[in-house]
Design an enzyme around this catalytic site. Structure first.
Site, PDB file in Angstrom:
ATOM      1  N   ASP A 182       1.063  -1.050   0.010  1.00 37.01           N
ATOM      2  CA  ASP A 182       0.133   0.076   0.138  1.00 37.01           C
ATOM      3  C   ASP A 182       0.864   1.106   0.076  1.00 37.01           C
ATOM      4  OD1 ASP A 182      -1.412   2.250   0.587  1.00 37.01           O
ATOM      5  OD2 ASP A 182      -2.778   1.032   2.054  1.00 37.01           O
ATOM      6  N   HIS A 183       1.082   1.987  -1.206  1.00 35.29           N
ATOM      7  CA  HIS A 183       2.062   2.918  -1.308  1.00 35.29           C
ATOM      8  C   HIS A 183       2.052   3.916  -0.457  1.00 35.29           C
ATOM      9  CE1 HIS A 183      -0.310   5.151  -3.986  1.00 35.29           C
ATOM     10  NE2 HIS A 183       0.489   6.300  -3.679  1.00 35.29           N
ATOM     11  N   HIS A 245      -5.773   2.710   1.039  1.00 34.04           N
ATOM     12  CA  HIS A 245      -4.999   3.969   1.616  1.00 34.04           C
ATOM     13  C   HIS A 245      -5.828   4.686   2.620  1.00 34.04           C
ATOM     14  CE1 HIS A 245      -2.842   3.135  -2.071  1.00 34.04           C
ATOM     15  NE2 HIS A 245      -3.710   3.711  -2.786  1.00 34.04           N
TER      16      HIS A 245
END
Ligand code: BG6
Length: 500
Positions: A182-183, A245
């Site tokens: 999950d960047h 996010h």
């Protein structure tokens, strides 16, 4: 000083794709420049077509276009690109995995010792399972402490498909070998939420229902779906942004204090938050959710088309490009404190931020005439594009009498540290190479996030929206999302559209 971490082979599946060019190669090259890569490393691009020379050249061009440092220094590039290899094969073919094994063996022979092996899957989700199997069958998942698989999102498209994918991965890799990306978790400002909360004594005593009135998490984008209409039609904002996010941001804000900064401790505490979120009942969804889709409008001074006119989008599409939710975390700390989450494409501006709205003072001793804009205290955690934290409070205006005005104390990353923040992918790749899973999604986190959203996802799918498009591109979303908060006596905190 050269980095003492173990030699590493990074194999990128989907090497000719967008992510490799925009994020992965720039991140690896920047790590190399900062001497954060192991001294001995090999990068193996794996794609369906092309050859080594083309791959190297397109990666060099990609650096010029996408790296935060721009065009590479020729000498450094020559050194780095000398470590790049390339394999062109179909992902289904056994030969691919044999060739990869041969590359890994050759690198290890050259390094004179076993290497950590990172398999980065930047490929369509429907082949994640196939690649994991290919790696497993070729013996490339057997070194439990050295073989690591990195999975890009989306991790499934609902609870069931996420479970199926997980089962497939678990056949060949143990949980501690799986790095689900999950960047957002790689962003400096997101990691800083932990530093803010647990590195300071000041905030923790007021970080609860007695002092916090409501929490707002906004991830707004100015862009539309760009060239990703085909993918987005199968996703929508709830899957694309909230499942990962936004829920992760919420976990960081709501979690209990950590006992240690250990990967599983961090992830356990996040899981506790997800478990405490009050389930959403589909039949009451109008009480806690709003969905929207953008119509035509203006963005950055240019006229822009409606979502339904974007390439790859069904002209009658019911896909949501905006979603707002009101969630509750049912535990002692957060009892009855609303967490408002919203995300959308083609909104008034790009901004990701967490706003903590504190309760008003219990007794207002100043006469109404002393202030025009009396606002309770507010903490704004700016994740991007501004990076920093502001705390708003009341101060006396200079001059005669007692007039109050809202002012703010600001911390700005760039000013404070005199340096530009690194990219999320630099951090994430470094963590994988070093074998640290803290910033990655564990299977139970994925599971709980999907489980939480399933009733709403099904309700959205089973009841096509009658009023789409319902917001004008370039605005803060549908009017009904203001009503969602107004019912509770709240309103969204919208940052200035043109930041100073
Ligand atoms: C991705 C989504 O995960 O995040 C995209 O798939 C979105 O649709 C992107 O644009 C936003 O990331 P960032 O870092 O620009 O906020």
């Amino acid at each position: 000083m050269a980095n003492p971490i173990a030699p590493t082979v990074v194999a990128i599946f989907g090497a000719t794709g967008d992510l490799t060019q925009r994020k992965l190669i720039p991140a690896l090259f920047n790590l190399f420049l900062d001497q954060e890569l192991p001294r001995q490393f090999t990068i193996v691009g794996v794609g369906r077509r092309g050859d080594l020379e083309n791959f190297r050249e397109s990666m060099r061009q990609a650096l010029g276009k996408y790296s935060r440092r721009g065009e590479p220094n020729e000498e450094k590039w020559a050194e780095f690109s000398g470590r790049i290899r390339y394999i062109a094969e179909d992902f289904q073919s056994v030969e691919l995995y044999e060739k990869l094994k041969a590359e890994v063996d050759a690198s290890e022979a050259e390094f004179g010792q076993p290497a950590s092996r990172v398999y980065y899957l930047s490929v369509p989700p429907d082949i994640f399972g196939r690649v994991a199997e290919g790696l497993g069958n070729a013996g490339l998942s057997a070194a439990k402490d050295r073989d690591r698989i990195v999975i890009e999102k989306p991790f499934g498209r609902d609870l069931e498909s996420a479970e199926v994918l997980n089962k497939k991965l678990i056949e060949h890799f143990d949980e501690q070998q799986i790095y689900r990306i999950d960047h957002y978790l790689g962003k400096e400002t997101v990691q800083n939420i932990l530093a803010l909360r647990f590195g300071n004594a000041l905030y923790e005593p007021i970080w609860n229902r007695r002092y916090v009135d409501n929490v707002q998490i906004t991830v707004a984008e100015e862009v539309g779906v760009e060239k990703r209409g085909g993918y987005y039609e199968t996703s929508g904002a709830l899957r694309d942004m909230v499942q990962n996010h936004l829920l992760q941001l919420m976990c960081l804000v709501a979690m209990e204090p950590l006992v240690s900064f250990d990967a599983d401790e961090v992830r356990n505490k996040k899981v506790d938050v997800l478990k405490a979120v009050r389930p959403m009942e589909a039949k009451n969804r109008h009480l806690f959710s709003v969905r929207g889709q953008y119509g035509p409008g203006y963005s950055g001074g240019m006229s822009v088309p409606a979502y339904r006119k974007e390439v790859g989008v069904d002209p009658h599409s019911g896909t949501e490009t905006y979603v707002a939710l009101k969630l509750y975390v049912d535990n002692w700390r957060w009892h009855n404190v609303p967490f408002y989450l919203r995300t959308g494409k083609r909104m008034a501006r790009k901004v990701s931020q967490v706003v903590i709205n504190f309760c008003p003072v219990p007794h207002q001793m100043f006469p109404a005439s002393s202030t025009d804009d009396f606002e309770p205290n507010r903490m704004i955690i700016n994740i991007q594009p501004e990076e920093g934290i502001s705390v708003q409070f009341q101060a006396k205006e200079p001059g005669a009498g007692m007039r109050l005005r809202t002012v703010s104390m600001d911390f700005n990353y760039e000013r404070a540290f005199q340096s530009e923040s690194r990219e999320a992918y630099e951090t994430l790749l470094q963590e994988v190479i070093e074998g640290n899973t803290t910033l990655f999604m564990r299977a139970d986190q994925e599971h709980l996030a999907w489980e939480l959203l399933m009733p709403l996802l099904s309700a959205f799918e089973n009841s096509p929206p009658a009023n789409f498009p319902n917001y004008v591109a370039g605005t803060w979303g549908p009017e009904t999302s203001d009503l969602l908060l107004a019912k509770d006596g709240h309103r969204w905190y919208n940052p200035p559209v043109h930041p100073q």
